[in-house]
Design an enzyme around this catalytic site. Sequence first.
Site, short mmCIF file in Angstrom:
data_model
loop_
_atom_site.label_atom_id
_atom_site.label_comp_id
_atom_site.label_asym_id
_atom_site.label_seq_id
_atom_site.Cartn_x
_atom_site.Cartn_y
_atom_site.Cartn_z
N CYS A 187 18.17 12.09 -14.72
CA CYS A 187 18.09 13.54 -14.81
C CYS A 187 18.05 13.94 -16.29
O CYS A 187 18.70 13.29 -17.11
CB CYS A 187 19.31 14.19 -14.15
SG CYS A 187 19.47 13.82 -12.38
N PRO A 188 17.38 15.01 -16.66
CA PRO A 188 16.65 15.94 -15.78
C PRO A 188 15.20 15.54 -15.58
O PRO A 188 14.45 16.27 -14.98
CB PRO A 188 16.73 17.25 -16.56
CG PRO A 188 16.63 16.82 -17.99
CD PRO A 188 17.38 15.50 -18.06
#
Lengths: 85, 217
Positions: free
Chosen positions: A23-24
């Site tokens: 992530c992200p």
Amino acid sequence: MANERSASGSTSRKLLDLRGEVCPYTFVKSKLTLEQMAPGEELVVTVDYEPSSRNIPKSMRIIGEEVVSVAAKDDGTWEIVLRKA
Amino acid sequence: MPLRDDQIRRYARQLVMRDFTGAAQECLLKSRVLVYGEGPPMDLCVLYLAAAGVGDIHLSGVRPSVLDLIWRAAALNPDCRVHEGGRGLRPDYVIDFAQDAGPGAARRAAGALRAGLPYLKVLRAAGAAIMKRWREGDPCPGCVLNAAGLKQTDLLNPGETSVSGPAAAAFATLELAGLGVPTHNALLMDADKGAYRELAATPLPECIMCAELADGR
């Protein structure tokens, strides 16, 4: 990225392999791919980063995309099926 | 052209936003911004624009530290090119930090409006900054200052410096990315009090500069 037919054969599905990503970037890459797709098309995202299996569906719902399913696989990956709204 | 992997990583923090699409980022990467003026708020604005992925930034105005700013922007983002001078340029956006609320600012605003360019002016007063996106029929920058009951100053306030530069960059970035036009009302940022309010200023009938701006001269 690859393409396949859905289980019902009625819609086309794109496959996005994001193993090794965190992530992200997993969400951003899924979002950018969905932007290129037509409404109703499905995107199958494969991740191996557990937080992404929760964050991608959560964030996709926030931006108005449909989350069809999230499934944990035996090989330690997750398959997330998204449908372009 | 689709974004490269390194670009997706660089701009991920804005690409996560719902309306900030890959196409919006590509628009930014192709855009040219002309920045007038000098000083710390302008430097910060340029660095924020560079970080957001504006493709070309042209600096108009003589300043001794221009090379330092160009290097800092290049180090921040290799996608962004910062140029000295903007003569003959057809920019997509104009940001004016020049410490001038008089005829010079009115002329720059009129020139930008005549050319159909977005024009964002930052006015500095003691401890406060006013930011306004100009449109036809708006008062001159001097009258906007008067409407706020403020006097122009060269004195810099750390709070005002840290607020006005990034705020101007955010306004320009969102508009260049096609994510909306900022309010045309003047935005008064009181850095000392940490307060914001909108000012609705109207042209004064007796103001020569307001008349010149209205005529597009």
